[in-house]
Design a protein around this motif. Sequence first.
Motif, PDB file in Angstrom:
ATOM      1  N   GLY A  66       0.807  -1.209   0.000  1.00 42.36           N
ATOM      2  CA  GLY A  66       0.000   0.000   0.000  1.00 42.36           C
ATOM      3  C   GLY A  66       0.845   1.265   0.000  1.00 42.36           C
ATOM      4  O   GLY A  66       2.070   1.223  -0.112  1.00 42.36           O
ATOM      5  N   GLU A  99      -3.851   4.545   0.180  1.00 39.33           N
ATOM      6  CA  GLU A  99      -4.422   3.288  -0.294  1.00 39.33           C
ATOM      7  C   GLU A  99      -4.530   2.378   0.912  1.00 39.33           C
ATOM      8  O   GLU A  99      -4.034   2.725   1.996  1.00 39.33           O
ATOM      9  CB  GLU A  99      -3.496   2.616  -1.313  1.00 39.33           C
ATOM     10  CG  GLU A  99      -3.169   3.420  -2.534  1.00 39.33           C
ATOM     11  CD  GLU A  99      -2.111   2.747  -3.406  1.00 39.33           C
ATOM     12  OE1 GLU A  99      -1.845   3.310  -4.474  1.00 39.33           O
ATOM     13  OE2 GLU A  99      -1.556   1.697  -3.031  1.00 39.33           O
ATOM     14  N   ASN A 100      -5.122   1.211   0.753  1.00 39.98           N
ATOM     15  CA  ASN A 100      -5.037   0.227   1.822  1.00 39.98           C
ATOM     16  C   ASN A 100      -3.559   0.047   2.140  1.00 39.98           C
ATOM     17  O   ASN A 100      -2.742  -0.107   1.226  1.00 39.98           O
ATOM     18  CB  ASN A 100      -5.654  -1.103   1.404  1.00 39.98           C
ATOM     19  CG  ASN A 100      -7.169  -1.062   1.363  1.00 39.98           C
ATOM     20  OD1 ASN A 100      -7.807  -0.154   1.879  1.00 39.98           O
ATOM     21  ND2 ASN A 100      -7.751  -2.072   0.750  1.00 39.98           N
TER      22      ASN A 100
END
Length: 106
Positions: A66, A99-100
Amino acid sequence: MLTSSKNNAELAVNLQELADYTKPGVSRKALVKDEQNSFSLLCLTAGTEIHEHTAPRPVSVTVIEGRGVLTLGGQEITLQQGVFVYMPANTPHALHALENLAFLHT
Protein backbone atom coordinates in the motif's frame (compact mmCIF):
# COMPACT_ATOMS: atom_id res chain seq x y z
CA MET A 1 -0.86 -19.00 7.90
CA LEU A 2 1.21 -19.11 11.09
CA THR A 3 3.88 -21.74 11.48
CA SER A 4 5.64 -22.26 14.80
CA SER A 5 8.12 -24.74 16.22
CA LYS A 6 7.28 -27.21 18.98
CA ASN A 7 8.50 -24.84 21.71
CA ASN A 8 6.80 -21.74 20.21
CA ALA A 9 10.13 -19.89 20.28
CA GLU A 10 9.98 -19.34 16.52
CA LEU A 11 7.25 -17.89 14.32
CA ALA A 12 6.99 -17.73 10.55
CA VAL A 13 4.17 -15.81 8.90
CA ASN A 14 3.33 -14.31 5.50
CA LEU A 15 2.32 -10.76 6.37
CA GLN A 16 0.63 -10.10 3.03
CA GLU A 17 -1.64 -13.10 3.58
CA LEU A 18 -2.58 -11.75 7.04
CA ALA A 19 -3.41 -8.24 5.78
CA ASP A 20 -7.12 -7.58 6.42
CA TYR A 21 -9.04 -4.54 5.18
CA THR A 22 -12.56 -5.84 5.84
CA LYS A 23 -13.20 -3.35 8.66
CA PRO A 24 -12.89 0.39 8.04
CA GLY A 25 -10.14 2.26 9.87
CA VAL A 26 -7.29 0.52 11.65
CA SER A 27 -7.00 -3.15 12.50
CA ARG A 28 -4.14 -4.60 14.53
CA LYS A 29 -3.06 -8.22 14.67
CA ALA A 30 -0.60 -9.02 17.45
CA LEU A 31 2.12 -11.36 16.22
CA VAL A 32 4.55 -11.57 19.15
CA LYS A 33 4.55 -9.85 22.52
CA ASP A 34 6.85 -10.51 25.45
CA GLU A 35 8.77 -8.52 28.07
CA GLN A 36 11.22 -7.06 25.52
CA ASN A 37 9.36 -7.07 22.20
CA SER A 38 6.07 -6.29 20.57
CA PHE A 39 5.42 -7.07 16.89
CA SER A 40 2.05 -6.30 15.29
CA LEU A 41 0.64 -6.11 11.79
CA LEU A 42 -1.33 -2.89 11.34
CA CYS A 43 -3.75 -2.52 8.43
CA LEU A 44 -5.37 0.79 7.53
CA THR A 45 -8.11 1.12 4.92
CA ALA A 46 -7.65 3.79 2.26
CA GLY A 47 -8.39 7.27 3.57
CA THR A 48 -7.79 6.41 7.23
CA GLU A 49 -5.99 9.07 9.26
CA ILE A 50 -4.27 8.66 12.60
CA HIS A 51 -3.90 12.07 14.22
CA GLU A 52 -0.61 13.26 15.69
CA HIS A 53 0.48 11.42 18.81
CA THR A 54 3.62 10.12 20.49
CA ALA A 55 4.80 6.76 21.79
CA PRO A 56 6.74 6.37 25.05
CA ARG A 57 9.17 3.91 23.44
CA PRO A 58 10.97 3.72 20.09
CA VAL A 59 8.89 2.27 17.26
CA SER A 60 9.79 1.00 13.81
CA VAL A 61 7.53 0.62 10.81
CA THR A 62 8.20 -1.64 7.81
CA VAL A 63 5.68 -1.23 5.00
CA ILE A 64 4.34 -4.50 3.59
CA GLU A 65 1.93 -3.11 0.98
CA GLY A 66 0.00 0.00 0.00
CA ARG A 67 0.80 3.71 0.15
CA GLY A 68 0.53 6.44 2.74
CA VAL A 69 2.14 9.50 4.23
CA LEU A 70 3.78 9.51 7.66
CA THR A 71 4.44 12.88 9.23
CA LEU A 72 7.32 12.38 11.65
CA GLY A 73 8.59 15.34 13.64
CA GLY A 74 7.13 17.71 11.04
CA GLN A 75 8.71 15.88 8.05
CA GLU A 76 6.54 14.02 5.52
CA ILE A 77 7.72 10.53 4.59
CA THR A 78 6.14 8.62 1.71
CA LEU A 79 5.23 5.10 2.78
CA GLN A 80 5.25 2.35 0.16
CA GLN A 81 6.24 -1.30 0.02
CA GLY A 82 9.72 -1.89 1.42
CA VAL A 83 10.08 1.41 3.30
CA PHE A 84 11.48 1.19 6.84
CA VAL A 85 11.09 4.04 9.33
CA TYR A 86 12.56 4.28 12.83
CA MET A 87 10.78 6.64 15.24
CA PRO A 88 12.58 7.61 18.46
CA ALA A 89 10.51 7.62 21.65
CA ASN A 90 8.25 10.65 22.17
CA THR A 91 8.54 11.89 18.57
CA PRO A 92 5.25 13.36 17.32
CA HIS A 93 3.88 11.45 14.33
CA ALA A 94 0.68 11.15 12.28
CA LEU A 95 -0.36 8.91 9.40
CA HIS A 96 -2.65 9.09 6.37
CA ALA A 97 -3.32 5.95 4.29
CA LEU A 98 -3.65 6.92 0.62
CA GLU A 99 -4.42 3.29 -0.29
CA ASN A 100 -5.04 0.23 1.82
CA LEU A 101 -1.82 0.14 3.85
CA ALA A 102 -0.24 -2.67 5.86
CA PHE A 103 2.93 -2.42 7.94
CA LEU A 104 4.86 -4.29 10.59
CA HIS A 105 4.88 -2.21 13.79
CA THR A 106 7.64 -3.08 16.26
